[in-house]
Structure formats: structure tokens, C-alpha cells
Design an enzyme around this catalytic site. Structure first.
Site, mmCIF file in Angstrom:
data_model
loop_
_atom_site.group_PDB
_atom_site.id
_atom_site.type_symbol
_atom_site.label_atom_id
_atom_site.label_comp_id
_atom_site.label_asym_id
_atom_site.label_seq_id
_atom_site.Cartn_x
_atom_site.Cartn_y
_atom_site.Cartn_z
ATOM 1 N N SER A 187 -1.222 85.528 70.473
ATOM 2 C CA SER A 187 -1.675 84.199 70.063
ATOM 3 C C SER A 187 -0.972 83.661 68.825
ATOM 4 O O SER A 187 -1.020 82.462 68.566
ATOM 5 C CB SER A 187 -3.190 84.205 69.864
ATOM 6 N N HIS A 215 -4.925 83.532 76.489
ATOM 7 C CA HIS A 215 -4.052 82.352 76.368
ATOM 8 C C HIS A 215 -3.134 82.168 77.575
ATOM 9 O O HIS A 215 -2.335 81.232 77.593
ATOM 10 C CB HIS A 215 -3.201 82.447 75.093
ATOM 11 N N LYS A 247 -10.694 78.477 76.549
ATOM 12 C CA LYS A 247 -9.389 77.880 76.237
ATOM 13 C C LYS A 247 -8.989 76.914 77.356
ATOM 14 O O LYS A 247 -9.544 75.824 77.433
ATOM 15 C CB LYS A 247 -8.383 78.991 75.964
#
Ligand code: PMP
Length: 399
Positions: A187, A215, A247
Site C-alpha cells: 500500500s 488494494h 476500498k
């Protein structure tokens, strides 16, 4: 007898953080999260949210949450293990597994809780965790909650991983179980774990592979199916694919995906799952709707990549160092912490919201601005951000 004060150290520690410039200053979001937002009373281009596909405000996702809330209430009333396991939670588990083309998924309240609950159950005394040095804090905490031994390998360094595994084979008595743990997308740098190589090494040692794809989901792989799909790996090669709905899916929640055995094992063992309330029905319904959107509207994944490529090309053309990114997370390297903070302040003053990242999150000389694009940014917004980055970068001698 020692003189003890119950709480004085709290204020002292906070003051130390402030003195050393290590404290968080919380900004306040006063609108929905989107390509532009109102933050601290001012309109800004948002370039540090995880809302990659802008699904937080997608009408199908929002309506699903409203309708399910009206029908089933604001809360689930209990932990899933007791009386809160609603049909919607079960449907979400099934829908996610189908989306991931896996035998089973188990959804959690958050991704953090998925890691913190699952990992310590996978290995015990006499077992070993082998972890990339840059793994997310929730993996680190999960490992800390276990009685298993731990070893760290250098970031993405497959020679080092092979060395650690060879060392592990010398352990007496032999380790019963070994798990290799890695983020899928790191990240802070936006780079990818070399998952096929990790799988190869794991196979040589009969080790399990656990990937945190927080992610990568909604971004990597066919239609955003994630890193396991991206590398065409099998469920017998990556044994746990962990992820989050907070996310790209635009909602909240976490999951682990893999075999039926993994699901059955985990919901009987993971304490964060067993001993904490279920997500509200509206959340489960919104997550199902987000999966629907991913399955039926491929343009969002396409757009986030187009935007990412446009921005990355712009940074590179301007002479910025963008590290080793392979995803919509773009680090803009600044050197010392002060430079990253000054550049972020300059951008903020011009209506661009980005996150400066500095020690101790990254090494002292590797401070950076982390930029995250979303599918709904317009080219004009991205170009405005690029121009402002260039002005700030020139003023500060970064480019
Ligand atoms: N893993 C990684 C790599 C993350 O970046 C995050 C979120 N910061 C998490 C896990 C935790 O996910 P959640 O927000 O769902 O708790």
C-alpha cells in the site's frame, strides 16, 4: 512505593508525538467520498481515498443499503455465530466466492478483523510464519497473536525467501506447518507481490500461501477479480486470499476466500468473527450490489486504469520519481519528510488533497506523497493536479 499516575503518560506521549512531528492531524470529510470532496470546509480534488471505482456513491450500491435497512433494520442484533447470521450475510459469502471463482468465502466485519482473526488460528507452537517485511499492520498483528515462530524476508526478494525457507527446514523438530504471508499490492509503493514465484517456493516446502489483496480487488484481474485471478493461480496454490469491501467495493467489510475447509475452519476458530457483532444488513446488501456492479459494469475497472496511466505518464514526463508502482497507487518520491509535508501543504493550499507519508511509515529518506486515483476523476481534474504537483515540485527542488 512507586508514585503512579493512572493516565498522565497519555498526554505526555501525545505531546512527544506532536514535538517529533509524528502525530496525525485529522481532516474532516464533509461530503460523500468522490473525485472531488468538501474537506475541512473546502472543495478539493480527492487523491488519497481508497474508493478506486467510486462505488461508495454508486446508486445501485446506495439503494441496496437503503432498501435492506428498511426491510431488515439498522443492525443484525448479534454476532453471526449466535443469532445475527442473516440470509444476506450468507448470500454475500456465496456471491463473493462465485465472483472469485472459488469454492468458498467467509466475510468479516472489516479486513483488519479478517487478518487479525484468521492468521493466529492458522499456526501454533511448532509452526512458522514467514512474512514480507513490508506487510500491512493487520498481518503483523495477526502474527503477533499466534504462538508460532516468525521469520521475515526482504521485500519481494525471492532469494531471501528461499534462504529463509531453507533455514526453516533445519529446525528441530521440523515445523509442522509453514505459512508464507504477503500483501498482494503493497500500500505504500503500489507494487505487486511476485505471487507465482512465492507459490513455487511454497510448493517446494509444502507451505501455505496467504495473500492480502486489499488494494488489488476491484483493480487487478479480469473484471477486478483480484490478484489470484491476475496471475492465473489456483486455489490449491494460494490457499487464503484475503480482501476488503472498504476500498474498491466502496462499503466496509473483510473476507477470506479459498476452500470449504478454510471457511469451516475459520468460522469455528477466528475470535474476531466469533465474538463480534455482524455487519448491518444494509452493509451486506451494499456489498452484494457492489459485486453486481463489478460483474455487469466493466467500465469502472477500465476507467481507473486509464486514469492511473494518464497520471503516471504525467508524473514521469515531469521528471518525478514514482518508484515501482504497478497499480493505481502512485508514490511520488520527495526524499526527506519535510519535503513531502511541504509539497502536500502546497497541494492542499491549491485544492488538491493527497497524503504525505514519512518516517516511521517508510524509511527516513524515502518520504513521499501517496496518490490514489479513482475511476471517476476527469482528465481535467488529473491535469490540474499534475500542474500543481509540477509547480510545487519545482519550488521545492524535487524536480
Ligand atoms: N490490508 C491492507 C493491505 C490494507 O491496506 C488495509 C486497509 N488499510 C487492510 C488490510 C484493512 O482493511 P479494512 O479497511 O477492511 O479493515
Amino acid at each position: 512505593m512507586v508514585t503512579r499516575h493512572p493516565t498522565k503518560y497519555l498526554g505526555e506521549e501525545y505531546q512527544r508525538l506532536v514535538r517529533e512531528n509524528l502525530n496525525w492531524e485529522l481532516k474532516v470529510l464533509e461530503s460523500a467520498s468522490g473525485p472531488t470532496c468538501i474537506v475541512n470546509g473546502k472543495e478539493v480534488i480527492m487523491l488519497c481515498a481508497n474508493n478506486y471505482l467510486n462505488l461508495a456513491t454508486h446508486p445501485k450500491v446506495v439503494n441496496a443499503m437503503i432498501e435492506a435497512t428498511k426491510k431488515y433494520g439498522a443492525g443484525a442484533g448479534s454476532d453471526r455465530s449466535i443469532a445475527g447470521n442473516m440470509a444476506l450475510h450468507e448470500e454475500l459469502d456465496r456471491r463473493l466466492a462465485k465472483f472469485k471463482n472459488a469454492p468458498a468465502s467467509l466475510t468479516f466485519q472489516t479486513g483488519f478483523m479478517a487478518n487479525e482473526g484468521t492468521i493466529p488460528q492458522l499456526a501454533d507452537r511448532g509452526d512458522l510464519f514467514v512474512s514480507d517485511e513490508l506487510n500491512h499492520g493487520s498481518i503483523i498483528d495477526g502474527v503477533r497473536l499466534s504462538h508460532a515462530d516468525r521469520a521475515i524476508f526482504k521485500h519481494k526478494d525471492m532469494e531471501d525467501l528461499a534462504r529463509v525457507m531453507e533455514e526453516a527446514e533445519k529446525h528441530d523438530p521440523p515445523y509442522k506447518h509453514i505459512w508464507i504471508l504477503t500483501d498482494g499490492v503493497f500500500s505504500m509503493d503500489g507494487d505487486l507481490a511476485p505471487l507465482p514465484e512465492i507459490v513455487k517456493i511454497a510448493k517446494e516446502h509444502g507451505a501455505g500461501v496467504y495473500v492480502d489483496d486489499a488494494h488489488g480487488e476491484g483493480v487487478l484481474g479480469e473484471g477486478g477479480r483480484g490478484i489470484v485471478n491476475h496471475f492465473h493461480l489456483g486455489r490449491d496454490e494460494v490457499h487464503v486470499e484475503m480482501g476488503t469491501f472498504s476500498k474498491a467495493f466502496g462499503v466496509i467489510g473483510g473476507h477470506i476466500t479459498g476452500s470449504e475447509d478454510l471457511r469451516n475452519f475459520t468460522f469455528n476458530k477466528a475470535r474476531s468473527w466469533l465474538l463480534s457483532g455482524a455487519v448491518p444488513p444494509g452493509v451486506a446488501a451494499a456489498c452484494i450490489a457492489a459485486i453486481d456492479v463489478l460483474e455487469t459494469e466493466p467500465q469502472h475497472v477500465r476507467r481507473v486504469w486509464e486514469n492511473r496511466n494518464h497520471l503516471l505518464d504525467g508524473f514521469k514526463d515531469a521528471g518525478f520519481d514514482t518508484g515501482n508502482t504497478e497499480t493505481p497507487i502512485i508514490p511520488v518520491m520527495c526524499g526527506k519528510s519535510k519535503k513531502a509535508k511541504d509539497l502536500a501543504d502546497y497541494l492542499w493550499s491549491k485544492g488538491i488533497f493527497v497524503l504525505p507519508i514519512f518516517y516511521p511509515m517508510v524509511p527516513r529518506e524515502k518520504a513521499r506523497i501517496r496518490v490514489q486515483v479513482c475511476a471517476k476523476h476527469t482528465v481535467e481534474q488529473l491535469d490540474k493536479a499534475l500542474e500543481t504537483f509540477k509547480e510545487g515540485g519545482r519550488n521545492l527542488g524535487i524536480i
